[in-house]
Design an enzyme around this catalytic site. Structure first.
Site, PDB file in Angstrom:
ATOM      1  N   SER A 128       0.832  -1.206   0.000  1.00 30.70           N
ATOM      2  CA  SER A 128       0.000   0.000   0.000  1.00 30.70           C
ATOM      3  C   SER A 128       0.859   1.245   0.000  1.00 30.70           C
ATOM      4  CB  SER A 128      -0.922   0.030   1.212  1.00 30.70           C
ATOM      5  OG  SER A 128      -1.644   1.241   1.196  1.00 30.70           O
ATOM      6  N   LYS A 182      -4.303  -6.753   3.162  1.00 32.40           N
ATOM      7  CA  LYS A 182      -4.273  -5.572   2.277  1.00 32.40           C
ATOM      8  C   LYS A 182      -5.690  -5.241   1.796  1.00 32.40           C
ATOM      9  CE  LYS A 182      -3.031  -2.351  -0.621  1.00 32.40           C
ATOM     10  NZ  LYS A 182      -3.562  -2.449  -1.926  1.00 32.40           N
ATOM     11  N   HIS A 185      -7.483  -3.571   4.545  1.00 32.25           N
ATOM     12  CA  HIS A 185      -6.928  -2.211   4.600  1.00 32.25           C
ATOM     13  C   HIS A 185      -7.666  -1.320   3.597  1.00 32.25           C
ATOM     14  CE1 HIS A 185      -4.423   0.767   2.546  1.00 32.25           C
ATOM     15  NE2 HIS A 185      -3.826   1.004   3.697  1.00 32.25           N
ATOM     16  N   ASN A 186      -7.833  -1.825   2.388  1.00 31.88           N
ATOM     17  CA  ASN A 186      -8.512  -1.017   1.370  1.00 31.88           C
ATOM     18  C   ASN A 186      -9.979  -0.781   1.728  1.00 31.88           C
ATOM     19  OD1 ASN A 186      -6.068  -1.324   0.082  1.00 31.88           O
ATOM     20  ND2 ASN A 186      -6.969  -1.544  -1.940  1.00 31.88           N
TER      21      ASN A 186
END
Ligand code: NDP
Length: 478
Positions: A128, A182, A185-186
């Site tokens: 990221s 990830k 996270h997004n």
């Protein structure tokens, strides 16, 4: 010269990661399907470190130290499978194939299992920070085997972002764990952006504060508990004036938000896990609704609002700040709770304190708050839910009165605040002693004999609704 790592796929992300490795003293072998990108990189940045130019995957493989580390940074989806297919016959037992693109974690699980059968390590890495992060230091979430991390980890930690000198890179867990984290996270990033948007709308449409003035408010907010990259850049975007029209930039941008899919993946996965990420889901839906421009145009003439022309309460700006903070906390709590559910489902030993720690710098959701989240999970007395950690329970309780006022005002004014309001509903849902789910169970038992459990007896029961309504013990079908 044999290289420490090879990178295949030299569009913007691959090129920047390759340069980052080279700038950190590693020798990097370069490969791209079409050689132009390799040469462009070498022409423009060849002096930044030690690069090895290669024209084929065979040459790339031959140029590497053993065990070989090959990082694939091509377009996500089928191209990744295609490159893996070409690459694997060229590799030997113990070599490491790395996919640092935005791959779906289920693809990563599949690829890891297939390569393990061939004696190869496959490491799916969540990265990221966008283009700039890839070059200057991203937040890195590696999955794959622990053994592969022993070989690869030090290199990844070296090129990662640092928070107070701490690398924002930790081994996350086996197979698809890195890409899963990830993805979440997004999802949190989607919710973070949506709550900022809701605050902006309330301040503009509710309190009449123009973008330039709001930029100052956001700058001020960035000095306190909301301090984060996204709040910082919100101030920058709101302060920007369009050169063509001299209007606020924000007023000349089409109001339908795009998405590449990771938010949607998060929600689909959450539905499968039964994980209530309502804030993230609402933020994905809000983008969807914003994109239905034809329906929105028609609605202007068809749907009545009956808004109440209320004045916003005194201290509204501070109320909005608190509502934003509380809703943001809920999104993080929901995302982290989803990680806990996934860890159980997939057998990952996710360390939530380490995950929070590597989001503190380099990535889009980097925020002061993450340092406190890390500390909450580093505590021996790990909270079941982030909101139960004493510091957060206290912080959110302090924000509740303002949060309720803001949601009530938004409803009266007809300003949609799907994440502010759904986050409050989640908070109240968690707190509520009795939920109407009891009625849902009654209904399910009546129309489908789905059975229910009682609060005062063990076992599973069914009421004979179409007969004498007596209760019988039933086989558990929950
Ligand atoms: P692209 O996604 O635009 O992909 C282009 C690259 O893929 C080129 O090198 C291209 O080679 C190569 N490629 C495409 N198809 C094939 C194929 N069938 N076989 C071999 N090579 C192929 O590149 P980006 O740098 O933008 O992104 C790379 C990855 O990083 C993606 O997964 C993307 O989602 C992710 N990403 C992540 C970001 C982040 O912030 N983490 C930001 C942006 C992207 P050629 O030059 O020959 O066409």
């Amino acid at each position: 010269m044999s290289a420490h790592i090879g990178v295949t796929g030299l569009a913007v992300m691959g090129a920047n990661l390759a340069r980052n490795f080279a700038r950190n003293g590693y020798t990097v072998a370069l490969h791209n399907r079409s050689v132009e990108k390799t040469d462009a990189l070498l022409n423009q940045h060849g002096d930044e470190g030690d690069f090895v130019r290669t024209e084929s995957l065979q040459e790339l493989v031959d140029s590497l130290q053993k065990p070989r580390r090959v990082l694939i940074m091509v377009k996500a989806g089928k191209p990744v499978d295609s490159v893996i297919e070409q690459l694997t016959p060229l590799l030997e037992d113990g070599d490491i194939v790395i996919d640092a693109g935005n791959s779906h974690y289920e693809d990563t699980r599949r690829r890891e299992a297939a390569l393990a059968e061939k004696g190869l390590h496959f490491v799916g890495i969540g990265v990221s920070g966008g283009e700039e992060g890839a070059l200057l230091g991203p937040s890195i979430m590696p999955g794959g085997s622990r053994e592969s991390y022993d070989s690869l980890g030090p290199m990844l930690e070296k090129i990662s972002a640092k928070y107070d000198g701490d690398p924002c890179c930790r081994w996350i867990g086996t197979d698809g764990a890195g890409h899963f984290v990830k993805m979440v996270h997004n999802g949190i990033e989607y919710a973070d952006m949506q709550v900022i948007g809701e605050a902006f709308d309330l301040l503009r449409s509710g309190a009449g504060i123009e973008p330039a003035e709001q930029a100052e408010i956001f700058t001020e907010w960035n000095k306190g508990e909301l301090s984060s990259f996204l709040i910082e850049i919100t101030a920058e975007v709101l302060a920007h004036t369009d050169a063509r029209t001299s209007k606020p930039f924000i007023d000349v941008v089409v109001d339908s938000a795009g998405q590449k899919g990771t938010g949607r993946w998060t929600v689909v996965s959450a539905l499968e896990l039964g994980s209530p990420v309502s804030g993230i889901a609402e933020s994905v839906f809000a983008r969807g609704l914003s994109s239905q421009r034809d329906q929105r145009a028609l609605a202007q003439d068809v749907l009545a609002g009956h808004e109440e022309q209320v004045q916003v309460p005194e201290g509204f700006v501070e109320d909005v700040r608190q509502a934003l903070f509380a809703s943001k906390l809920v999104s993080y709590a929901q995302g982290i709770d989803m990680l806990t559910s996934a860890a159980k489902e997939y057998g990952w030993e996710l360390k939530l304190d380490e995950i929070a720690s590597l989001w503190r710098a380099g990535c889009i959701i980097r925020a002061e708050l993450l340092d406190d989240i890390m500390k909450a999970y580093a505590d021996e007395d790990r909270p079941e839910n982030l909101l139960f950690a004493p510091a957060f329970a206290e912080a959110i309780a302090a924000a509740v009165p303002a949060w309720r006022r803001v949601v009530a005002t938004a409803v009266q004014l007809g300003i949609p605040v799907p994440v502010f309001s759904s986050s409050l509903a989640y908070y109240d849902g968690l707190r509520r002693k009795r939920l109407p789910a009891a009625l849902t169970q009654g209904l399910r038992d009546l129309f489908g004999a789905h059975t229910y459990r009682r609060i005062d007896a063990e076992g599973t029961f069914h009421t004979q609704w179409s007969g004498d309504k007596s209760e019988v013990e039933a086989v558990d079908t929950h």
